[in-house]
Structures are given as structure tokens and as C-alpha cells.
Design a protein around this motif. Structure first.
Motif: not given
Length: 655
Positions: A271-276
Motif C-alpha cells: 500500500m502506497f497511500s490510504g488504509t485498506l
């Protein structure tokens, strides 16, 4: 807590998997160090990896270093599995490149370093096996600098080189200030004035390592542990932490796909951005597929643990996304880098054993293609055959063993052949109009094929208004063009071309009976998918195409007195030495050789050079086939070059 996604890369047998074991042990993640020879390492989990003693698939394991959590990715070293390395490079923050203190810079080492420098990935070097007889230090530093074309910074010295008691002694090297001063005006001034402070030197080292201007070099032994603590300090202090805003827009990349015990897909994603989060519905892939994440695990202290989320910077194992593929973007797509290594240049046909279940074989090959898309399955519906693309013979042996061990399907292979391409020679156009002449489809399609720049791939353009017909019809034409260019006039993939749609048209709802096709409805996507191959091959025939074969750049090092035996063998397979240099009793040849003959030369070289020869080669470019008959590749489609045969097939399919 900081995060670092770290790759361990090397030429095969340099000791990177052993180094991984030592790093995990030093970090307290494992109590006992596994052995590649014993087949009990933490990252080589496949039975085939343990049996062969080589890494075939990348593996992720985590360990803490003070306030830094390191996700370590162990990668294959054998060049036949370079595609596995390629998928990993796009998710790394830094790399440790392992070099053998005995063998020195090897062919794959050079390929990897060139790629790491081009991608601007900060890299530390670990010179392994200082406890082995024949280990080198000063001359090896020179070799690394010259052959890798890298600014290296020695991080210490070695005592007892080449003995079991060899140890790495961290400390200042007199060469370091001069190397760093080349990229730092303040440091250069201090160096000239002899006022360089340790703090200024350290700050310059950190900055320049992260900017990929220099590469710190550590010496040690993964077996004895020498130098590993110093390397761990370098990993923590010199390599950059993972970046990314956990509150930002969701963006990630899938770099590995495997199957769980129940056959379900498990995707590894950085993941490079955000939160899954678990139960999130997400979009992925270039076509905007959607899926729901049913479970997440992240890596911590040597294993993966269940989690309800994976934030920016981390690597997660995702379940529930049945259609996800390697290379898919999650959420907002990142800028594509494209292939960083050469594509496969060889191909072979899979031959099922006498008792093989063909449906089971098809499923097994499909599963393998999920894990390695570059094997490029090519199904021939007419002959009932499947071909796979390869980097080399070892990869073929691994596919054969995997099919037998994991799927119970026994196969052999036909002779490996080079994988050629076709490029248009000139420009050609063709068009077929709706309800005119011999066109049985409710569609108008006009296409122009023209050459594109080398390396540009296939570009599809429109010369008609996008609103002239439903977008789905344009999409059907473009998709079919790209699929149909997989087989050109000689059966090879057509590339480096521009295909322009020059005419379009469709029918509204009406009755249509023409040439055996009965329809009482408006145009459908099937009309455009059916007509496009006919128009495309006609345009391609008018443009003409040239077949190109893959050429490798080679470097052969051999005793000078063996050239009389070596040169005729090279000439016989159309290998062309372009430069010849003699260094004492050793001669170095560099030149080009057709990919089809590389494996044979590798096998012959030891016998021709008294076992002293070294061979290094890698794909360089495609060149027009200029010798003998132009190679043809059997078609696996329903041959739009034969209009009658093609239309009969389409008619049968529609009925």
C-alpha cells in the motif's frame, strides 16, 4: 514505528537466502538458522525450492530493528526467474545486493545493479563469504566499482580474510571522504581544508545513499554472522523509511498471487497511500474490476498475522479478490514503470504424458500463469496444444517438476525455440462497410496499420468521432485489435505499430439476413469482434511485416590460448564478437548472439576452455531475420488470413 520494505537480491548462490536467515536470527525472530543445503530455510517454503536449493518464488518475512519494522523480500537469483524479481522491485524502499567475496561480480549482479540504478532504489552491498578460501577485499572493491559502474563506500575492513575466523571491522576508510565529496560542495570544501567532521561525513553518507549517488559496502559472512550486525545498522540508518499517507486516497500494487489450501486466491499488495480495511469494496486492475476484501494479514516478527487493516507503507496478504492479478493497481493507479527487465525470448510446447488429464493440465497451467504471467500461455484450440514462454531451460525444468509435484500432471516439452516478433514494414489500410459486398457482420470497421517507434508497443488511435457509435463498440474493436496482433502474417506477435480506426458504423434494430447470418436485432459487440480481425490482417498484408529474432549481448572470458577452439563454435551459431581485449593470459570477447543458441554455448564453454571460461549474456534487442527461411509460427486462432475458413468458424460459433 518506521517501516522499511527491503529486497535481498543477488546472483544465484551468492548467499542471499542464507543472509536472510542470519538477519532473522540476529533480530531474534528465529532461534535456529536454517540451511539452504538442508532445505529448512524460512523463505524457501516450496518443496521444489528445498530440493533444488534455489529460490524460485519471492517470499516476505518481517523482523524488527529497534524502532524500524523491516518487511524483507527474498527473491530468486537465477536469471530464469528474473520476472519474479521484476514484480518485487516496484514495492521496495531499499535493497541489499549480495556479492560473493570469492566469485565477485557475476552476470546477474550487473543486470540487477543497472536496474536498481535506473529505478533509483537505494542499495547497500553485502560482500558475503569472507570466511571462504579465495575471498578478496581490495581488488574486489575495485572490481565492484568498475564492473558495476558504481560509487562504492567501504564501511570497514576485514581481519583474517579467507579463514573461518574472518571478521568485519567497522570503521572509517580513508577513501570515503573523497568519494562523498564528489557530490557535496560543503564536504568538498571541508575535505580540501582538512576539516571534515564525523557528523558532516555521516550526514553526507545518509543523504547520498538515499539519493542513490553512492553505495555503502559491508563485508561479512552469512554463515558465521561476521559483519551482519554492521549491515543491520546500515539498513536502519542509511535506507529510507516507507512513505505514504494512511489518510490519503487508497492506492496499492499487487506483486504476488498465490493459492491457499482451499484454492482461494491470496494477493500480496504494497500500500502506497490510504488504509485498506477488511470488508472494504475496492476497485482494482486496469478495467476497474470490483471486489470485497474478506480477510487481511500483515507481516510481523517473522510471520503474517491477522489484521483488520493494512495502512500505507505496509505489505498485506488480501483474501476475497477472486479476479485479482499480479500487477493490478488497487484504488488509484500509480504511474506504470513497464517492464524493467527483458521479456522472455524462448518458447516451448507442453506435451501431456500418455495418462495426463488435459483438463487438469489446462487448470494447472492457468494456475501457474496466475503466479507468473510472463510464462505467456498460448492455447492452440485447433491442435489442442499449449505453449509457454521461457527465460531458460532451468525454468522449463521447474515448470515440469511443479506440474508433477503440485498438480499430479506429468508432461514433457518440445524443443525450445526463439520467440520472434513482427513489425510492420510500411503503412496499409483496409475497410469493410456494413451490409456491403461480402461483409456478413452488422458493422463498419476501417483500420490503418503503420510502423511505430521501436519499443513503443501497440498504440490504438481514433480518426473517427468517439460519439459516432456506442463506446462499447469502439472498445470491442480496440480489444480485438490488441488480441489479434498476437499473431501476425507469420504467426508472431506484432508490435511497435500504430493502429488507427478510420471508419466506423453500426445498425439500429432491423431484420438482417445476409450470407448465412440471420439476425433480427441491432449491431452487437460480437459483430465488431468478428469483423475486426479480417480488416486488420488485410491492412497488415498491405503494410507488410518483417520478422525479428531476439539477440543477446554476450561477454565471454577465456584463456587466450583457447580462442582457436572457441571462435569457430561462435561463428557456427552466428555469434558476432564485436570487441576483443586481452589482459595477460585472459581474453575477453563481447558481441551479439541469437537467443536460440545461448543455452548451447553455455554448455559448451567449459569443454572449450578447460573449465576456465566465463559466460555472461542478456537480451539486448531484436534484429531482422537475415539468414535462411523466415521462421513461421503455427497459428492458434481461426486464421483470418483464410477468409472462408474464418467465416465458417464464426458461423458455427454463432449458431
Amino acid at each position: 514505528m518506521h517501516l522499511l520494505n527491503l529486497g535481498i537480491l543477488a546472483h544465484v548462490d551468492a548467499g542471499k537466502t542464507s543472509l536472510t536467515e542470519r538477519l532473522l536470527h540476529s533480530a531474534g525472530v528465529i532461534d535456529e538458522i536454517g540451511s539452504v543445503d538442508a532445505g529448512n530455510t524460512r523463505t524457501d517454503t516450496l518443496a521444489l525450492e528445498r530440493r533444488r536449493g534455489i529460490t524460485i518464488k519471492s517470499a516476505v518475512v518481517s523482523f524488527p530493528v529497534d524502532d524500524v519494522t523491516v518487511n524483507l523480500i527474498d527473491t530468486p537469483g537465477h536469471p530464469d526467474f528474473i520476472a519474479e524479481v521484476e514484480r518485487v522491485l516496484g514495492v521496495l524502499d531499499g535493497v541489499v545486493l549480495v556479492v560473493s567475496a570469492v566469485e565477485g561480480v557475476q552476470p546477474q549482479t550487473r543486470v540487477l545493479m543497472r536496474t536498481l540504478q535506473r529505478l533509483r532504489i537505494p542499495t547497500l552491498l553485502f560482500v558475503n563469504k569472507i570466511d571462504r578460501r579465495g575471498a578478496r577485499h581490495d581488488d574486489l572493491l575495485t572490481e565492484i566499482s568498475e564492473r558495476l559502474r558504481a560509487a562504492v563506500v567501504p564501511m570497514g575492513s576485514v581481519d583474517g580474510l579467507g579463514t573461518r575466523d574472518a571478521r568485519f571491522v567497522p570503521g572509517p576508510d580513508p577513501r570515503v571522504p573523497a568519494v562523498l565529496a564528489e557530490h557535496d560542495e560543503e564536504l568538498l570544501t571541508a575535505y580540501v581544508e582538512n576539516t571534515v567532521s564525523p557528523d558532516l561525513l555521516r550526514a553526507a553518507l545518509v543523504t547520498q545513499t538515499r539519493q542513490v549517488l553512492v553505495h555503502p559496502v559491508y563485508f561479512g559472512s552469512a554463515i558465521t554472522g561476521a559483519g551482519v550486525d554492521a549491515l543491520i545498522t546500515g539498513i536502519r540508518e542509511l535506507l529510507p523509511a516507507a512513505e505514504g499517507d494512511p489518510q490519503g486516497p487508497l492506492s496499492g500494487t499487487v506483486f504476488k498471487v498465490e493459492r491457499g489450501l482451499a484454492g482461494e486466491k491470496i494477493a500480496y499488495a504494497r500500500m502506497f497511500s490510504g488504509t485498506l480495511r477488511t470488508r472494504d469494496r475496492i476497485t482494482f486492475g486496469g478495467s476497474g474490476e470490483e471486489g470485497k476484501v474478506t480477510a487481511i494479514s500483515v507481516f510481523d516478527h517473522g510471520t503474517d498475522t491477522e489484521s483488520d487493516a493494512v495502512p500505507a507503507g505496509r505489505i498485506g496478504r488480501l483474501r476475497g479478490l477472486g479476479d485479482i492479478r499480479i500487477g493490478d493497481s488497487i484504488g488509484v493507479p500509480r504511474k506504470e514503470v513497464g517492464h524493467v527487465f527483458a521479456p522472455p525470448t524462448l518458447e516451448t510446447v507442453v506435451v501431456p504424458g500418455p495418462d495426463a488429464d488435459r483438463r487438469a493440465l489446462h487448470l494447472a497451467l492457468t494456475r501457474l500463469a496466475e503466479q507468473d504471467p510472463l510464462i505467456g500461455l498460448r492455447h492452440d484450440e485447433v491442435r489442442g496444444e499449449t505453449a509457454v514462454s521461457l527465460y531458460g531451460e532451468v525454468q522449463k525444468e521447474v515448470i515440469q517438476a511443479t506440474l508433477a509435484d503440485e498438480f499430479g500432471v506429468h508432461v514433457t516439452f518440445r524443443e525450445t525455440t526463439p520467440l520472434c516478433i513482427e513489425r510492420p514494414v510500411g503503412t496499409g489500410s483496409a475497410v469493410e462497410f456494413n451490409k456491403k459486398d461480402a461483409n456478413p457482420f452488422l458493422a463498419t470497421v476501417g483500420l490503418r496499420v503503420a510502423p511505430g517507434p521501436v519499443g513503443s508497443g501497440v498504440r490504438f488511435e481514433l480518426e473517427v468521432e468517439l460519439g459516432a457509435m456506442p463506446y462499447a463498440f469502439f472498445k470491442a474493436v480496440e480489444d480485438t485489435v490488441r488480441e489479434s496482433l498476437g499473431q501476425g502474417l507469420h504467426g508472431w506477435r506484432v508490435t511497435d505499430c500504430v493502429v488507427t480506426m478510420t471508419h466506423s458504423g453500426y445498425s439500429a434494430r432491423q431484420s438482417h439476413a445476409h450470407q448465412g447470418f440471420d439476425k433480427s436485432m441491432s449491431s452487437t459487440g460480437a459483430d465488431f469482434r468478428g469483423l475486426t480481425p479480417l480488416v486488420l490482417v488485410e491492412a497488415l498484408q498491405r503494410a507488410g511485416s518483417q520478422v525479428y529474432e531476439p539477440l543477446h549481448r554476450f561477454r565471454a572470458e577465456a584463456p587466450a590460448d583457447t580462442l582457436a577452439a572457441l571462435l569457430p563454435v561462435l561463428a557456427a551459431v552466428r555469434a558476432v564478437p564485436q570487441t576483443t581485449e586481452t589482459h595477460g593470459s585472459v581474453c575477453v570477447l563481447e558481441g551479439e548472439v541469437p537467443a536460440a543458441h545461448v543455452h548451447g554455448l553455455e554448455r559448451q564453454l567449459p569443454g572449450l576452455t578447460r573449465g576456465e571460461g566465463e559466460w555472461e549474456s542478456a537480451f539486448d534487442h531484436y534484429a531482422p531475420v537475415a539468414h535462411g527461411t523466415v521462421p513461421e509460427r503455427a497459428r492458434t486462432d481461426h486464421n483470418p488470413l483464410n477468409r472462408k475458413e474464418y467465416l465458417l468458424h464464426v458461423a458455427r460459433r454463432l449458431s
